[in-house]
Design a protein around this motif. Structure first.
Motif, PDB file in Angstrom:
ATOM      1  N   LEU A 221      14.799  13.977  -3.456  1.00 57.37           N
ATOM      2  CA  LEU A 221      14.868  12.602  -3.950  1.00 57.37           C
ATOM      3  C   LEU A 221      16.297  12.081  -3.809  1.00 57.37           C
ATOM      4  O   LEU A 221      16.505  10.928  -3.439  1.00 57.37           O
ATOM      5  CB  LEU A 221      14.412  12.561  -5.414  1.00 57.37           C
ATOM      6  CG  LEU A 221      14.407  11.209  -6.089  1.00 57.37           C
ATOM      7  CD1 LEU A 221      13.544  10.209  -5.338  1.00 57.37           C
ATOM      8  CD2 LEU A 221      13.939  11.347  -7.538  1.00 57.37           C
ATOM      9  N   LEU A 222      17.272  12.956  -4.034  1.00 60.17           N
ATOM     10  CA  LEU A 222      18.677  12.556  -3.904  1.00 60.17           C
ATOM     11  C   LEU A 222      18.999  12.159  -2.462  1.00 60.17           C
ATOM     12  O   LEU A 222      19.585  11.095  -2.224  1.00 60.17           O
ATOM     13  CB  LEU A 222      19.598  13.697  -4.355  1.00 60.17           C
ATOM     14  CG  LEU A 222      21.094  13.421  -4.228  1.00 60.17           C
ATOM     15  CD1 LEU A 222      21.518  12.257  -5.123  1.00 60.17           C
ATOM     16  CD2 LEU A 222      21.904  14.669  -4.548  1.00 60.17           C
ATOM     17  N   ASP A 223      18.607  12.981  -1.504  1.00 58.21           N
ATOM     18  CA  ASP A 223      18.893  12.669  -0.100  1.00 58.21           C
ATOM     19  C   ASP A 223      18.245  11.352   0.318  1.00 58.21           C
ATOM     20  O   ASP A 223      18.871  10.519   0.985  1.00 58.21           O
ATOM     21  CB  ASP A 223      18.406  13.788   0.823  1.00 58.21           C
ATOM     22  CG  ASP A 223      19.291  15.020   0.754  1.00 58.21           C
ATOM     23  OD1 ASP A 223      20.428  14.906   0.273  1.00 58.21           O
ATOM     24  OD2 ASP A 223      18.828  16.093   1.181  1.00 58.21           O
ATOM     25  N   ALA A 224      16.978  11.176  -0.062  1.00 57.81           N
ATOM     26  CA  ALA A 224      16.271   9.947   0.304  1.00 57.81           C
ATOM     27  C   ALA A 224      16.966   8.736  -0.315  1.00 57.81           C
ATOM     28  O   ALA A 224      17.164   7.709   0.340  1.00 57.81           O
ATOM     29  CB  ALA A 224      14.818  10.014  -0.142  1.00 57.81           C
ATOM     30  N   ALA A 225      17.350   8.863  -1.568  1.00 54.66           N
ATOM     31  CA  ALA A 225      17.996   7.743  -2.256  1.00 54.66           C
ATOM     32  C   ALA A 225      19.337   7.402  -1.597  1.00 54.66           C
ATOM     33  O   ALA A 225      19.644   6.230  -1.355  1.00 54.66           O
ATOM     34  CB  ALA A 225      18.191   8.082  -3.731  1.00 54.66           C
ATOM     35  N   LEU A 226      20.123   8.421  -1.292  1.00 55.12           N
ATOM     36  CA  LEU A 226      21.434   8.172  -0.675  1.00 55.12           C
ATOM     37  C   LEU A 226      21.276   7.557   0.714  1.00 55.12           C
ATOM     38  O   LEU A 226      22.008   6.634   1.078  1.00 55.12           O
ATOM     39  CB  LEU A 226      22.247   9.471  -0.602  1.00 55.12           C
ATOM     40  CG  LEU A 226      22.658  10.068  -1.959  1.00 55.12           C
ATOM     41  CD1 LEU A 226      23.351  11.406  -1.760  1.00 55.12           C
ATOM     42  CD2 LEU A 226      23.535   9.114  -2.755  1.00 55.12           C
ATOM     43  N   GLU A 227      20.303   8.055   1.473  1.00 55.01           N
ATOM     44  CA  GLU A 227      20.078   7.496   2.814  1.00 55.01           C
ATOM     45  C   GLU A 227      19.632   6.046   2.751  1.00 55.01           C
ATOM     46  O   GLU A 227      19.839   5.293   3.687  1.00 55.01           O
ATOM     47  CB  GLU A 227      19.028   8.325   3.551  1.00 55.01           C
ATOM     48  CG  GLU A 227      19.569   9.634   4.052  1.00 55.01           C
ATOM     49  CD  GLU A 227      18.508  10.484   4.723  1.00 55.01           C
ATOM     50  OE1 GLU A 227      18.761  11.673   4.910  1.00 55.01           O
ATOM     51  OE2 GLU A 227      17.430   9.950   5.059  1.00 55.01           O
TER      52      GLU A 227
ATOM     53  N   SER B  35       0.814  -1.208   0.000  1.00 56.36           N
ATOM     54  CA  SER B  35       0.000   0.000   0.000  1.00 56.36           C
ATOM     55  C   SER B  35       0.848   1.259   0.000  1.00 56.36           C
ATOM     56  O   SER B  35       0.351   2.341  -0.207  1.00 56.36           O
ATOM     57  CB  SER B  35      -0.927   0.005   1.207  1.00 56.36           C
ATOM     58  OG  SER B  35      -0.155   0.047   2.387  1.00 56.36           O
ATOM     59  N   LYS B  36       2.126   1.120   0.269  1.00 52.18           N
ATOM     60  CA  LYS B  36       3.017   2.270   0.300  1.00 52.18           C
ATOM     61  C   LYS B  36       3.749   2.373  -1.037  1.00 52.18           C
ATOM     62  O   LYS B  36       4.607   1.542  -1.335  1.00 52.18           O
ATOM     63  CB  LYS B  36       4.013   2.100   1.445  1.00 52.18           C
ATOM     64  CG  LYS B  36       4.793   3.330   1.767  1.00 52.18           C
ATOM     65  CD  LYS B  36       5.650   3.085   2.991  1.00 52.18           C
ATOM     66  CE  LYS B  36       6.480   4.292   3.307  1.00 52.18           C
ATOM     67  NZ  LYS B  36       7.379   4.043   4.429  1.00 52.18           N
ATOM     68  N   PRO B  37       3.422   3.359  -1.846  1.00 47.03           N
ATOM     69  CA  PRO B  37       4.062   3.453  -3.156  1.00 47.03           C
ATOM     70  C   PRO B  37       5.527   3.851  -3.040  1.00 47.03           C
ATOM     71  O   PRO B  37       5.921   4.551  -2.115  1.00 47.03           O
ATOM     72  CB  PRO B  37       3.249   4.539  -3.861  1.00 47.03           C
ATOM     73  CG  PRO B  37       2.680   5.359  -2.756  1.00 47.03           C
ATOM     74  CD  PRO B  37       2.477   4.437  -1.599  1.00 47.03           C
ATOM     75  N   LYS B  38       6.303   3.381  -3.976  1.00 46.27           N
ATOM     76  CA  LYS B  38       7.715   3.739  -4.018  1.00 46.27           C
ATOM     77  C   LYS B  38       7.946   4.653  -5.209  1.00 46.27           C
ATOM     78  O   LYS B  38       7.150   4.673  -6.147  1.00 46.27           O
ATOM     79  CB  LYS B  38       8.567   2.486  -4.162  1.00 46.27           C
ATOM     80  CG  LYS B  38       8.578   1.636  -2.920  1.00 46.27           C
ATOM     81  CD  LYS B  38       9.564   0.514  -3.046  1.00 46.27           C
ATOM     82  CE  LYS B  38       9.637  -0.258  -1.763  1.00 46.27           C
ATOM     83  NZ  LYS B  38      10.834  -0.017  -1.009  1.00 46.27           N
ATOM     84  N   ILE B  39       9.015   5.377  -5.148  1.00 42.53           N
ATOM     85  CA  ILE B  39       9.400   6.207  -6.278  1.00 42.53           C
ATOM     86  C   ILE B  39      10.437   5.419  -7.065  1.00 42.53           C
ATOM     87  O   ILE B  39      11.467   5.016  -6.511  1.00 42.53           O
ATOM     88  CB  ILE B  39       9.973   7.557  -5.812  1.00 42.53           C
ATOM     89  CG1 ILE B  39       8.930   8.306  -4.984  1.00 42.53           C
ATOM     90  CG2 ILE B  39      10.403   8.385  -7.009  1.00 42.53           C
ATOM     91  CD1 ILE B  39       9.469   9.531  -4.279  1.00 42.53           C
ATOM     92  N   LEU B  40      10.127   5.157  -8.306  1.00 45.08           N
ATOM     93  CA  LEU B  40      11.037   4.396  -9.164  1.00 45.08           C
ATOM     94  C   LEU B  40      11.640   5.352 -10.190  1.00 45.08           C
ATOM     95  O   LEU B  40      10.917   6.148 -10.795  1.00 45.08           O
ATOM     96  CB  LEU B  40      10.287   3.269  -9.871  1.00 45.08           C
ATOM     97  CG  LEU B  40       9.481   2.321  -8.979  1.00 45.08           C
ATOM     98  CD1 LEU B  40       8.745   1.298  -9.832  1.00 45.08           C
ATOM     99  CD2 LEU B  40      10.384   1.633  -7.986  1.00 45.08           C
TER     100      LEU B  40
ATOM    101  N   SER C 141      18.652   1.385 -12.302  1.00 48.76           N
ATOM    102  CA  SER C 141      17.301   1.658 -11.831  1.00 48.76           C
ATOM    103  C   SER C 141      17.308   1.706 -10.305  1.00 48.76           C
ATOM    104  O   SER C 141      18.062   0.972  -9.659  1.00 48.76           O
ATOM    105  CB  SER C 141      16.340   0.563 -12.292  1.00 48.76           C
ATOM    106  OG  SER C 141      16.257   0.588 -13.695  1.00 48.76           O
ATOM    107  N   PHE C 142      16.449   2.560  -9.767  1.00 50.58           N
ATOM    108  CA  PHE C 142      16.408   2.756  -8.320  1.00 50.58           C
ATOM    109  C   PHE C 142      14.974   2.727  -7.824  1.00 50.58           C
ATOM    110  O   PHE C 142      14.048   3.079  -8.555  1.00 50.58           O
ATOM    111  CB  PHE C 142      17.038   4.106  -7.946  1.00 50.58           C
ATOM    112  CG  PHE C 142      18.449   4.253  -8.412  1.00 50.58           C
ATOM    113  CD1 PHE C 142      19.489   3.738  -7.670  1.00 50.58           C
ATOM    114  CD2 PHE C 142      18.738   4.904  -9.604  1.00 50.58           C
ATOM    115  CE1 PHE C 142      20.793   3.871  -8.100  1.00 50.58           C
ATOM    116  CE2 PHE C 142      20.039   5.047 -10.042  1.00 50.58           C
ATOM    117  CZ  PHE C 142      21.074   4.524  -9.285  1.00 50.58           C
ATOM    118  N   SER C 143      14.823   2.325  -6.578  1.00 56.47           N
ATOM    119  CA  SER C 143      13.524   2.301  -5.917  1.00 56.47           C
ATOM    120  C   SER C 143      13.703   2.938  -4.548  1.00 56.47           C
ATOM    121  O   SER C 143      14.567   2.520  -3.774  1.00 56.47           O
ATOM    122  CB  SER C 143      13.060   0.850  -5.778  1.00 56.47           C
ATOM    123  OG  SER C 143      11.891   0.790  -5.007  1.00 56.47           O
TER     124      SER C 143
END
Ligand code: FES
Length: 126
Positions: free
Chosen positions: A64-70, A41-46, A53-55
């Motif tokens: 988005l960069l900070d979230a991805a790096l973390e 139920s929790k969508p991810k950003i792809l 490819s990243f999720s």
């Protein structure tokens, strides 16, 4: 007078049982850790960058960069100010979870902004 627990044997005449009616409960078996399953139920950003490819799980008010790096994603970046373009990504899912492209993104990416491209250092997760 000490009370004795009733047993099956205590109902028979001239017998005495030493077994308690309610034996101590058996120890509770150790629980195995429950594996962490993705929450559907929790969508991810792809998104993708070059051939990777990243999720990413959405983290409000983060870029988005900070979230991805973390989250351990190996996204390329350099300036984090919206000027180098190194963090350009193409969003394939979760565009609605991001802020609208800002002026730096529009200036750097031009018409690619309308094709799902974003600067990961400028896109804010809503
Ligand atoms: S890291 Fe330079 S524009 Fe995002």
């Amino acid at each position: 007078m000490k009370k004795r627990p009733f047993t099956v044997g205590s109902l028979k005449p001239n017998t005495v049982s030493s077994a308690p009616l309610n034996p101590s409960p058996s120890p509770i078996p150790k629980a195995h850790p429950i594996p962490k399953l993705p929450n559907p139920s929790k969508p991810k950003i792809l998104f993708s960058q070059s051939k990777s490819s990243f999720s990413v799980d959405p983290q409000r008010n983060r870029t988005l960069l900070d979230a991805a790096l973390e989250q351990g994603q190996n996204v390329e970046y350099k300036c984090t100010k919206g000027s180098c373009g190194r963090c350009t990504v193409r969003i394939s899912n979760g565009q609605a979870l991001l802020s609208r492209p800002n002026e730096k993104e529009k200036e750097k990416l031009k018409q690619a902004v309308g094709e799902g491209y974003r600067l990961a250092c400028q896109a804010i997760i809503l």
